[in-house]
Design a protein around this motif. Structure first.
Motif, PDB file in Angstrom:
ATOM      1  N   GLN A 119       0.765  -1.353   0.104  1.00 18.47           N
ATOM      2  CA  GLN A 119      -0.184   0.058   0.004  1.00 18.47           C
ATOM      3  C   GLN A 119       0.720   1.176  -0.064  1.00 18.47           C
ATOM      4  N   GLU A 121      -9.757   9.576  -6.076  1.00 14.08           N
ATOM      5  CA  GLU A 121     -10.876   8.604  -5.873  1.00 14.08           C
ATOM      6  C   GLU A 121     -12.081   9.558  -5.675  1.00 14.08           C
ATOM      7  N   MET A 141     -13.103   2.491  -0.343  1.00  7.62           N
ATOM      8  CA  MET A 141     -12.085   2.779  -0.780  1.00  7.62           C
ATOM      9  C   MET A 141     -12.109   2.467  -2.232  1.00  7.62           C
ATOM     10  N   SER A 142     -13.127   2.391  -2.962  1.00  7.37           N
ATOM     11  CA  SER A 142     -13.456   1.910  -4.304  1.00  7.37           C
ATOM     12  C   SER A 142     -13.157   3.482  -5.013  1.00  7.37           C
ATOM     13  N   VAL A 143     -12.700   3.446  -6.100  1.00  5.64           N
ATOM     14  CA  VAL A 143     -12.421   4.540  -6.847  1.00  5.64           C
ATOM     15  C   VAL A 143     -13.861   5.112  -7.481  1.00  5.64           C
ATOM     16  N   ILE A 203     -15.640  -2.311  -5.261  1.00  7.26           N
ATOM     17  CA  ILE A 203     -14.415  -2.233  -6.349  1.00  7.26           C
ATOM     18  C   ILE A 203     -15.029  -2.922  -7.690  1.00  7.26           C
ATOM     19  N   THR A 259      -5.285  -2.768  -7.543  1.00  6.93           N
ATOM     20  CA  THR A 259      -4.440  -1.585  -6.742  1.00  6.93           C
ATOM     21  C   THR A 259      -5.470  -1.187  -5.590  1.00  6.93           C
ATOM     22  N   THR A 260      -6.676  -0.894  -5.894  1.00  7.94           N
ATOM     23  CA  THR A 260      -7.801  -0.582  -5.045  1.00  7.94           C
ATOM     24  C   THR A 260      -8.191  -1.443  -3.820  1.00  7.94           C
ATOM     25  N   SER A 261      -7.842  -2.928  -4.293  1.00  6.01           N
ATOM     26  CA  SER A 261      -8.241  -4.067  -3.175  1.00  6.01           C
ATOM     27  C   SER A 261      -7.165  -3.983  -2.165  1.00  6.01           C
ATOM     28  N   MET A 313      -5.499  -1.207  -1.278  1.00  7.70           N
ATOM     29  CA  MET A 313      -5.858   0.003  -0.609  1.00  7.70           C
ATOM     30  C   MET A 313      -6.703  -0.496   0.525  1.00  7.70           C
ATOM     31  N   ARG A 314      -7.902  -0.995  -0.011  1.00  7.17           N
ATOM     32  CA  ARG A 314      -9.106  -1.332   0.913  1.00  7.17           C
ATOM     33  C   ARG A 314      -8.670  -2.388   2.108  1.00  7.17           C
TER      34      ARG A 314
END
Lengths: 180, 180
Positions: A50, A72, B1-3, B21, B43-45, B47-48
């Motif tokens: 991250q 985002e 934290m989904s874009v 996501i 990437t977003t996974s 981050m979450r």
């Protein structure tokens, strides 16, 4: 972001980059056996990944006057059908606290990408509305991030799909949606 | 934290948890084709997942008067051969900035887990030294985190090993150590 590693380094310590999380794993085995090692190593790997991704993404987004968290929030607005959302809804979707939403929208407003306007039917509710300049920034920055594959180099599509599949189990458990 | 995600929700939006996501991925395909989707989703996974793990770990560590970043700094000291490290070395190992190290050590000092002392040979260099109380906290909190498998439920060892292997490639690339 290793929880341990060979912290003393030794002569010239730090000169040759080492896998700090791998080192931590070895120290864990030595101190506590190997039961929890796979989880410790995976968790700290996610923390470090991250950090790496956030730094790379922020660097790619700098020329658009964006950070990844702001990106985002901007994309949420860009992809919404009305181009606007109540601030509370933004926090819900990004799963961040109210004060974080305020900071994100403040940043986007300073760049001229978003405006705050009162809701039509409930004047106490504030909406964030994406501006024309914000739409253009959303499109250009998305092209830039798509082009660098969201900073995931050198991972292959197979690698990425493996991460997504495993982390979907964790997200489903934490976020309460049905696992596939 | 989904874009992105289906940001409008619709009637009663938010009542049924959805895979935000996954939704974002579908919107990405619709707007930009599917080339970058695996990377955006992975990437977003990450981050979450980091958000989820950090929240769970901090909750597990609360009764030890620790946060996960402070726990990492404490373990560095605990596992060091002298029980002490220069502040700069702590920042290097945790890959965080000087101000973050100051904050971490301040927090640990307030809990009585660490003391700042000048280096023997170079009095201008400050060392963080783990206290007896800090050693005890390190041991108890590690037992607690080992017991909950570093907050990774419901992932299996196979899942964890898959994450570690893929993210090792990313870390090796970013941190400059030799990939296996």
């Amino acid at each position: 972001m290793s929880v341990a590693g060979n912290a003393d380094g030794g002569p010239g310590g730090g000169a040759v980059p080492v896998d700090l999380i791998g080192e931590a794993g070895r120290q864990w085995v030595a101190n506590w056996g190997d039961d929890a090692v796979p989880s410790m190593v995976a968790t700290t790997s996610i923390m470090r990944a991250q950090q790496i991704l956030m730094a790379r993404l922020n660097e790619s987004l700098e020329r658009f006057d964006l950070t990844f968290p702001r990106y985002e929030a901007l994309m949420l607005l860009y992809l919404s059908s009305r181009g606007s959302l109540p601030l509370g809804k933004i926090g819900e979707r990004l799963q961040v606290h109210r004060t974080s939403v305020t900071n994100l929208v403040d940043g986007l407003e300073r760049s001229g990408y978003v405006e705050r306007v009162p809701h039509d039917s409930d004047r106490r509710m504030m909406l964030a509305v994406i501006t024309r300049k914000g739409r253009s920034a959303a499109e250009q920055s998305t092209r830039a991030l798509n082009a660098v594959r969201f900073a995931t180099s050198p991972l292959t599509q197979k690698d990425l799909d493996a991460i997504t599949a495993v982390l979907r189990k964790l997200r489903a458990d934490a976020d309460g949606f049905a696992p596939r």
